[in-house]
Motif scaffolding. Sequence first.
Motif, PDB file in Angstrom:
ATOM      1  N   LEU A  22       0.819  -1.214   0.000  1.00 32.42           N
ATOM      2  CA  LEU A  22       0.000   0.000   0.000  1.00 32.42           C
ATOM      3  C   LEU A  22       0.852   1.264   0.000  1.00 32.42           C
ATOM      4  O   LEU A  22       0.525   2.242  -0.675  1.00 32.42           O
ATOM      5  N   LEU A  23       1.933   1.244   0.746  1.00 31.92           N
ATOM      6  CA  LEU A  23       2.839   2.389   0.781  1.00 31.92           C
ATOM      7  C   LEU A  23       3.353   2.699  -0.618  1.00 31.92           C
ATOM      8  O   LEU A  23       3.368   3.855  -1.047  1.00 31.92           O
ATOM      9  N   HIS A  24       3.732   1.665  -1.347  1.00 35.59           N
ATOM     10  CA  HIS A  24       4.236   1.863  -2.712  1.00 35.59           C
ATOM     11  C   HIS A  24       3.120   2.320  -3.647  1.00 35.59           C
ATOM     12  O   HIS A  24       3.337   3.175  -4.503  1.00 35.59           O
ATOM     13  N   GLU A  25       1.920   1.754  -3.491  1.00 37.31           N
ATOM     14  CA  GLU A  25       0.802   2.111  -4.357  1.00 37.31           C
ATOM     15  C   GLU A  25       0.321   3.548  -4.112  1.00 37.31           C
ATOM     16  O   GLU A  25       0.028   4.273  -5.057  1.00 37.31           O
ATOM     17  N   LEU A  26       0.214   3.938  -2.853  1.00 37.37           N
ATOM     18  CA  LEU A  26      -0.348   5.242  -2.516  1.00 37.37           C
ATOM     19  C   LEU A  26       0.691   6.358  -2.513  1.00 37.37           C
ATOM     20  O   LEU A  26       0.331   7.535  -2.600  1.00 37.37           O
ATOM     21  N   GLY A  27       1.955   5.998  -2.369  1.00 37.41           N
ATOM     22  CA  GLY A  27       3.011   7.005  -2.360  1.00 37.41           C
ATOM     23  C   GLY A  27       2.800   8.021  -1.250  1.00 37.41           C
ATOM     24  O   GLY A  27       2.553   7.663  -0.093  1.00 37.41           O
ATOM     25  N   ASP A  28       2.847   9.302  -1.605  1.00 37.58           N
ATOM     26  CA  ASP A  28       2.720  10.377  -0.615  1.00 37.58           C
ATOM     27  C   ASP A  28       1.356  10.382   0.070  1.00 37.58           C
ATOM     28  O   ASP A  28       1.229  10.908   1.178  1.00 37.58           O
ATOM     29  N   ASP A  32      -1.564  10.316   4.823  1.00 39.72           N
ATOM     30  CA  ASP A  32      -2.921  10.786   5.109  1.00 39.72           C
ATOM     31  C   ASP A  32      -3.882   9.619   5.297  1.00 39.72           C
ATOM     32  O   ASP A  32      -4.748   9.648   6.173  1.00 39.72           O
ATOM     33  N   ALA A  33      -3.744   8.587   4.478  1.00 45.04           N
ATOM     34  CA  ALA A  33      -4.605   7.407   4.596  1.00 45.04           C
ATOM     35  C   ALA A  33      -4.374   6.711   5.937  1.00 45.04           C
ATOM     36  O   ALA A  33      -5.329   6.281   6.591  1.00 45.04           O
ATOM     37  N   LEU A  34      -3.126   6.616   6.355  1.00 42.90           N
ATOM     38  CA  LEU A  34      -2.808   5.992   7.633  1.00 42.90           C
ATOM     39  C   LEU A  34      -3.363   6.820   8.789  1.00 42.90           C
ATOM     40  O   LEU A  34      -3.908   6.268   9.756  1.00 42.90           O
ATOM     41  N   ALA A  35      -3.262   8.129   8.703  1.00 46.42           N
ATOM     42  CA  ALA A  35      -3.813   8.997   9.753  1.00 46.42           C
ATOM     43  C   ALA A  35      -5.325   8.810   9.865  1.00 46.42           C
ATOM     44  O   ALA A  35      -5.869   8.740  10.974  1.00 46.42           O
ATOM     45  N   GLU A  36      -6.012   8.712   8.737  1.00 49.08           N
ATOM     46  CA  GLU A  36      -7.464   8.496   8.757  1.00 49.08           C
ATOM     47  C   GLU A  36      -7.799   7.114   9.320  1.00 49.08           C
ATOM     48  O   GLU A  36      -8.752   6.944  10.081  1.00 49.08           O
ATOM     49  N   HIS A  37      -7.017   6.127   8.958  1.00 50.74           N
ATOM     50  CA  HIS A  37      -7.175   4.765   9.468  1.00 50.74           C
ATOM     51  C   HIS A  37      -7.066   4.764  10.995  1.00 50.74           C
ATOM     52  O   HIS A  37      -7.924   4.214  11.682  1.00 50.74           O
ATOM     53  N   ARG A  38      -6.041   5.394  11.505  1.00 55.23           N
ATOM     54  CA  ARG A  38      -5.841   5.468  12.956  1.00 55.23           C
ATOM     55  C   ARG A  38      -6.975   6.222  13.640  1.00 55.23           C
ATOM     56  O   ARG A  38      -7.456   5.821  14.694  1.00 55.23           O
ATOM     57  N   ARG A  39      -7.406   7.337  13.055  1.00 52.96           N
ATOM     58  CA  ARG A  39      -8.488   8.129  13.629  1.00 52.96           C
ATOM     59  C   ARG A  39      -9.767   7.301  13.736  1.00 52.96           C
ATOM     60  O   ARG A  39     -10.430   7.272  14.767  1.00 52.96           O
TER      61      ARG A  39
END
Length: 91
Positions: A22-28, A32-39
Amino acid sequence: MGELPTGTVTFLFTDIEGSTRLLHELGDAYADALAEHRRALRKAFGRHGGIEVDTQGDAFFVAFARARDALAAAGEGQRELGSGPIPASPS
């Protein structure tokens, strides 16, 4: 950290499956996606009395006083994350 439950305790562990991919697919956009996931997960955990014990990378370790609360939090977290960039699936 809140006060940890005592007696019979239920632990909930989460991890993002394929996070490196996912890190490679989403790049930068991954941060933000991880922050939303955690929230979303923290919201679900908190609504059901979960106490966050530890977080490592993209994983959570949460304690609940009752198993049904852990199950409810897991279900709510899955629904909240839906089919977003980091979806949740049962395992």
